[in-house]
Design a protein around this motif. Structure first.
Motif, PDB file in Angstrom:
ATOM      1  N   THR A 148       0.822  -1.210   0.000  1.00 29.94           N
ATOM      2  CA  THR A 148       0.000   0.000   0.000  1.00 29.94           C
ATOM      3  C   THR A 148       0.855   1.260   0.000  1.00 29.94           C
ATOM      4  OG1 THR A 148      -0.099   0.314   2.412  1.00 29.94           O
ATOM      5  CG2 THR A 148      -1.632  -1.288   1.443  1.00 29.94           C
ATOM      6  N   SER A 172     -11.990  -0.579   3.194  1.00 26.45           N
ATOM      7  CA  SER A 172     -11.038  -1.381   2.426  1.00 26.45           C
ATOM      8  C   SER A 172     -10.343  -2.414   3.305  1.00 26.45           C
ATOM      9  CB  SER A 172     -10.006  -0.476   1.745  1.00 26.45           C
ATOM     10  OG  SER A 172      -9.256   0.267   2.710  1.00 26.45           O
ATOM     11  N   SER A 213     -12.151   1.344   8.476  1.00 27.42           N
ATOM     12  CA  SER A 213     -11.763   1.392   7.069  1.00 27.42           C
ATOM     13  C   SER A 213     -12.504   0.307   6.291  1.00 27.42           C
ATOM     14  CB  SER A 213     -10.249   1.191   6.924  1.00 27.42           C
ATOM     15  OG  SER A 213      -9.907   0.923   5.582  1.00 27.42           O
ATOM     16  N   THR A 240     -12.792  -5.280   3.883  1.00 27.99           N
ATOM     17  CA  THR A 240     -12.860  -6.087   2.671  1.00 27.99           C
ATOM     18  C   THR A 240     -11.648  -6.997   2.566  1.00 27.99           C
ATOM     19  OG1 THR A 240     -14.110  -4.376   1.494  1.00 27.99           O
ATOM     20  CG2 THR A 240     -12.945  -5.997   0.149  1.00 27.99           C
ATOM     21  N   TRP A 241     -10.494  -6.454   2.869  1.00 25.47           N
ATOM     22  CA  TRP A 241      -9.240  -7.210   2.835  1.00 25.47           C
ATOM     23  C   TRP A 241      -9.276  -8.349   3.855  1.00 25.47           C
ATOM     24  CZ3 TRP A 241      -4.077  -3.996   2.617  1.00 25.47           C
ATOM     25  CH2 TRP A 241      -3.001  -4.835   2.296  1.00 25.47           C
TER      26      TRP A 241
END
Length: 306
Positions: A91, A159, A157, A162-163
């Motif tokens: 990232t 994201s 978060s 989801t991760w």
């Protein structure tokens, strides 16, 4: 608590404020301010890495070498680590989604939950319920679910959640009883107190600074203690454990120990504190008597077991 190299992950070398790591078969180099010493390998070896993290005044980014056999490999790839599977995704904040130093804590969580499961007199007893705050990509959540616990995973978060869910699916744990909740940790805990919810164990991985869903500012020096005090109200009559981790806030593990002392007074049990570290493979046999360790944070954990 020391994490050693394995098939899925290895700290190859470190120094000059950088670290060279292998995630599966992909080698990456990225900054690490703890590495105050000199590197063992010369720059020729470091330049062989598949990816390098660079930072300018405006942003950070990864420079990845293309891998012809898999055009998406520079974006993400899967590894096996600590009995779980993780998607590695470099990232812009230099993270990869894996915090290998936590593997010793994951083992401890599994051991506590497994021991509690074995003491249950029958299926009629309530399930072991764990709250994981600031859960990020889900390592602790997956370890607890793997051991048979019901887990509530909190992160602000979308994201990251989801991760974490992708990691659960990759690890074959998608059908485990995990509630994935997009929420600010402080607000969620306050609401759980009002709802009268109770948990057998609580895990906290608070950042030193951050923003919640509504752009509320988190400052560890202001908000950690009130959050912890609310968490104490969420513990069951006979809880199993509380685990707190720390990274860049600059606190000693002793400071975290002092916070947890109220649990010993209320429930008995014991507290362990210390540093999390990763063993560097390049220094084996270098004449110093032991492999070099890269500091990777602190931990403090209370357990009902003395």
């Amino acid at each position: 608590m020391i994490t050693k190299g394995s098939t899925g992950y290895e700290l190859i070398d470190s120094g000059d404020s950088e670290k060279l790591e292998r995630f599966g078969d992909v080698v990456l180099s990225r900054p690490d301010p703890q590495a105050l010493w000199r590197k063992h390998f010369d720059e020729t070896e470091w330049k062989k890495a598949s990816g390098h993290f660079t930072r300018s005044a405006q942003e950070g980014k990864w420079v990845m070498k293309p891998r012809p056999e898999n055009t998406d490999a520079e974006k993400k790839w899967a590894i096996d680590f600590s009995g779980l599977k993780f998607w590695i995704k470099p990232t812009a904040f230099k993270h990869t989604g894996l915090f290998p130093e936590q593997s010793t804590n994951w083992d401890w969580l599994r051991e506590n939950i497994t021991a509690a499961q074995q003491k249950k007199s029958g299926e009629s007893e309530p399930s072991i319920e764990i709250l994981n705050l600031f859960g990020y990509t889900g390592g602790a959540t997956l370890a607890c679910a793997q051991a048979g616990a019901h887990v509530v995973h909190i992160d602000s978060s979308k994201s990251a959640i989801t991760w974490a869910r992708e990691n659960a699916e990759l690890s074959g744990l998608a059908d485990k009883p995990v509630r994935w909740i997009l929420e600010d940790a402080r607000l969620f805990v306050e609401r759980e107190v009002k709802r009268g919810r109770k948990y057998d164990g609580i895990i906290m991985d608070p950042p030193s600074f951050g923003h919640g869903l509504d752009k509320d500012v988190w400052k560890i020096e202001e908000h950690l203690l009130p959050l912890f005090e609310n968490c104490v109200q969420l513990l069951k009559e006979k809880p199993l454990f509380v685990l707190m981790n720390g990274y860049s806030a600059g606190y000693s593990a002793i400071a975290y120990e002092n916070i947890l002392r109220v649990l010993v007074k209320k429930y008995g049990g014991s507290i362990e504190i210390g540093e999390l570290a990763i063993e560097e493979s390049s220094t084996k046999g270098d004449g110093a008597g032991s492999s070099r360790l890269l500091p990777a944070g602190i931990f403090a954990r209370w357990s009902a077991v003395k």
